[in-house]
Design a protein around this motif. Sequence first.
Motif, short mmCIF file in Angstrom:
data_model
loop_
_atom_site.label_atom_id
_atom_site.label_comp_id
_atom_site.label_asym_id
_atom_site.label_seq_id
_atom_site.Cartn_x
_atom_site.Cartn_y
_atom_site.Cartn_z
N GLN A 4 0.81 -1.18 -0.04
CA GLN A 4 -0.12 0.17 -0.05
C GLN A 4 0.87 1.51 -0.01
O GLN A 4 0.60 2.36 -0.87
CB GLN A 4 -0.86 -0.08 1.10
CG GLN A 4 -1.89 1.13 1.30
CD GLN A 4 -2.78 1.13 0.07
OE1 GLN A 4 -3.68 0.05 -0.09
NE2 GLN A 4 -2.94 2.17 -0.79
N ARG A 5 1.87 1.25 0.60
CA ARG A 5 2.92 2.33 0.90
C ARG A 5 3.53 2.66 -0.44
O ARG A 5 3.60 3.73 -1.03
CB ARG A 5 3.80 2.08 1.96
CG ARG A 5 3.25 2.39 3.23
CD ARG A 5 4.41 2.05 4.41
NE ARG A 5 3.73 2.09 5.73
CZ ARG A 5 3.88 1.17 6.52
NH1 ARG A 5 4.74 0.13 6.12
NH2 ARG A 5 3.30 1.17 7.75
N ALA A 6 3.96 1.31 -1.16
CA ALA A 6 4.53 1.66 -2.42
C ALA A 6 3.60 2.09 -3.61
O ALA A 6 3.97 2.53 -4.41
CB ALA A 6 4.97 0.22 -2.82
N PHE A 7 2.17 1.66 -3.40
CA PHE A 7 1.17 2.24 -4.44
C PHE A 7 1.09 3.78 -4.34
O PHE A 7 1.21 4.45 -5.06
CB PHE A 7 -0.03 1.62 -4.06
CG PHE A 7 -1.16 2.30 -4.77
CD1 PHE A 7 -1.53 1.96 -6.21
CD2 PHE A 7 -2.01 3.24 -4.07
CE1 PHE A 7 -2.56 2.65 -6.77
CE2 PHE A 7 -2.90 3.99 -4.63
CZ PHE A 7 -3.55 3.51 -6.24
N TYR A 8 1.05 4.17 -3.05
CA TYR A 8 1.08 5.60 -2.75
C TYR A 8 2.19 6.37 -3.26
O TYR A 8 2.18 7.68 -4.04
CB TYR A 8 0.98 5.95 -1.13
CG TYR A 8 -0.52 5.71 -0.51
CD1 TYR A 8 -1.64 5.71 -1.18
CD2 TYR A 8 -0.22 5.24 0.95
CE1 TYR A 8 -2.76 5.54 -0.50
CE2 TYR A 8 -1.53 4.98 1.22
CZ TYR A 8 -2.84 5.18 0.81
OH TYR A 8 -3.97 4.78 1.11
N ALA A 9 3.51 5.75 -3.30
CA ALA A 9 4.70 6.41 -3.88
C ALA A 9 4.49 6.29 -5.42
O ALA A 9 4.79 7.03 -6.16
CB ALA A 9 6.04 5.50 -3.24
N ALA A 10 4.00 5.02 -5.82
CA ALA A 10 3.92 5.08 -7.35
C ALA A 10 2.69 6.11 -7.93
O ALA A 10 2.97 6.81 -9.04
CB ALA A 10 3.51 3.68 -7.72
N ASP A 11 1.82 6.16 -6.95
CA ASP A 11 0.57 7.13 -7.48
C ASP A 11 1.19 8.60 -7.61
O ASP A 11 0.99 9.31 -8.57
CB ASP A 11 -0.42 7.23 -6.43
CG ASP A 11 -1.57 7.62 -7.10
OD1 ASP A 11 -2.24 7.50 -8.26
OD2 ASP A 11 -2.20 8.72 -6.52
N ALA A 12 2.05 8.96 -6.42
CA ALA A 12 2.65 10.23 -6.56
C ALA A 12 3.73 10.52 -8.02
O ALA A 12 3.86 11.34 -8.41
CB ALA A 12 3.54 10.30 -5.20
N GLU B 6 3.85 0.58 -13.03
CA GLU B 6 4.21 0.12 -11.56
C GLU B 6 3.07 0.32 -10.58
O GLU B 6 2.69 -0.60 -10.04
CB GLU B 6 5.30 0.92 -11.07
CG GLU B 6 5.49 0.70 -9.64
CD GLU B 6 6.12 -0.90 -9.31
OE1 GLU B 6 6.45 -1.01 -8.13
OE2 GLU B 6 6.57 -1.41 -10.23
N ARG B 7 2.27 1.34 -10.88
CA ARG B 7 1.05 1.73 -10.16
C ARG B 7 0.00 0.48 -10.25
O ARG B 7 -0.72 0.01 -9.59
CB ARG B 7 0.38 2.98 -10.69
CG ARG B 7 -0.90 3.26 -9.62
CD ARG B 7 -1.35 4.81 -9.95
NE ARG B 7 -1.84 4.74 -11.23
CZ ARG B 7 -2.36 5.81 -11.93
NH1 ARG B 7 -2.31 7.00 -11.08
NH2 ARG B 7 -2.61 6.11 -13.03
N LEU B 8 -0.18 0.08 -11.61
CA LEU B 8 -1.16 -1.11 -11.95
C LEU B 8 -0.72 -2.29 -11.55
O LEU B 8 -1.40 -3.13 -10.74
CB LEU B 8 -1.38 -1.15 -13.48
CG LEU B 8 -2.38 -2.07 -13.99
CD1 LEU B 8 -3.70 -1.79 -13.41
CD2 LEU B 8 -2.34 -2.15 -15.48
N ARG B 9 0.68 -2.62 -11.50
CA ARG B 9 1.35 -3.89 -10.90
C ARG B 9 0.91 -3.95 -9.19
O ARG B 9 0.38 -4.95 -8.66
CB ARG B 9 2.40 -3.86 -11.04
CG ARG B 9 3.39 -5.31 -10.66
CD ARG B 9 4.93 -4.92 -10.51
NE ARG B 9 5.52 -4.13 -9.50
CZ ARG B 9 5.74 -4.53 -8.22
NH1 ARG B 9 5.24 -5.82 -7.87
NH2 ARG B 9 6.22 -3.79 -7.28
N LEU B 10 0.98 -2.84 -8.60
CA LEU B 10 0.70 -2.71 -7.26
C LEU B 10 -1.07 -2.72 -7.03
O LEU B 10 -1.11 -3.44 -5.87
CB LEU B 10 1.15 -1.41 -6.55
CG LEU B 10 2.71 -1.69 -6.48
CD1 LEU B 10 3.48 -0.20 -6.54
CD2 LEU B 10 3.38 -2.34 -5.46
#
Length: 92
Positions: free
Chosen positions: A15-23, A59-63
């Motif tokens: 979830q944290r990685a998703f937030y970073a990827a979204d940013a 990357e965001r889609l992968r997460l």
Amino acid sequence: MTADYDIPEDLLEAQRAFYAADARVRAAADAMPPSVAVLTGEAKVSEEQRKELADARAERLRLVDILYRHPWFQQVDDPHKARMALQKAARG
């Protein structure tokens, strides 16, 4: 709300990685020239910009796939409430 759930660490990290990827997606999109300028020929989107945005989106889609397919959600009584708790804990 998070006290109601024992959220797996790998899920919190995803979830944290998703937030970073979204940013990263937002930053890549913000770095693009305005659409009107591209349409009128006043600006161009470089291949580097296209690649950065495509990579960030991939990357965001992968997460997203990892987050939505995580087996923990099959074990909780209320997946929506659990997802909200996960998001709150990850922002913590």
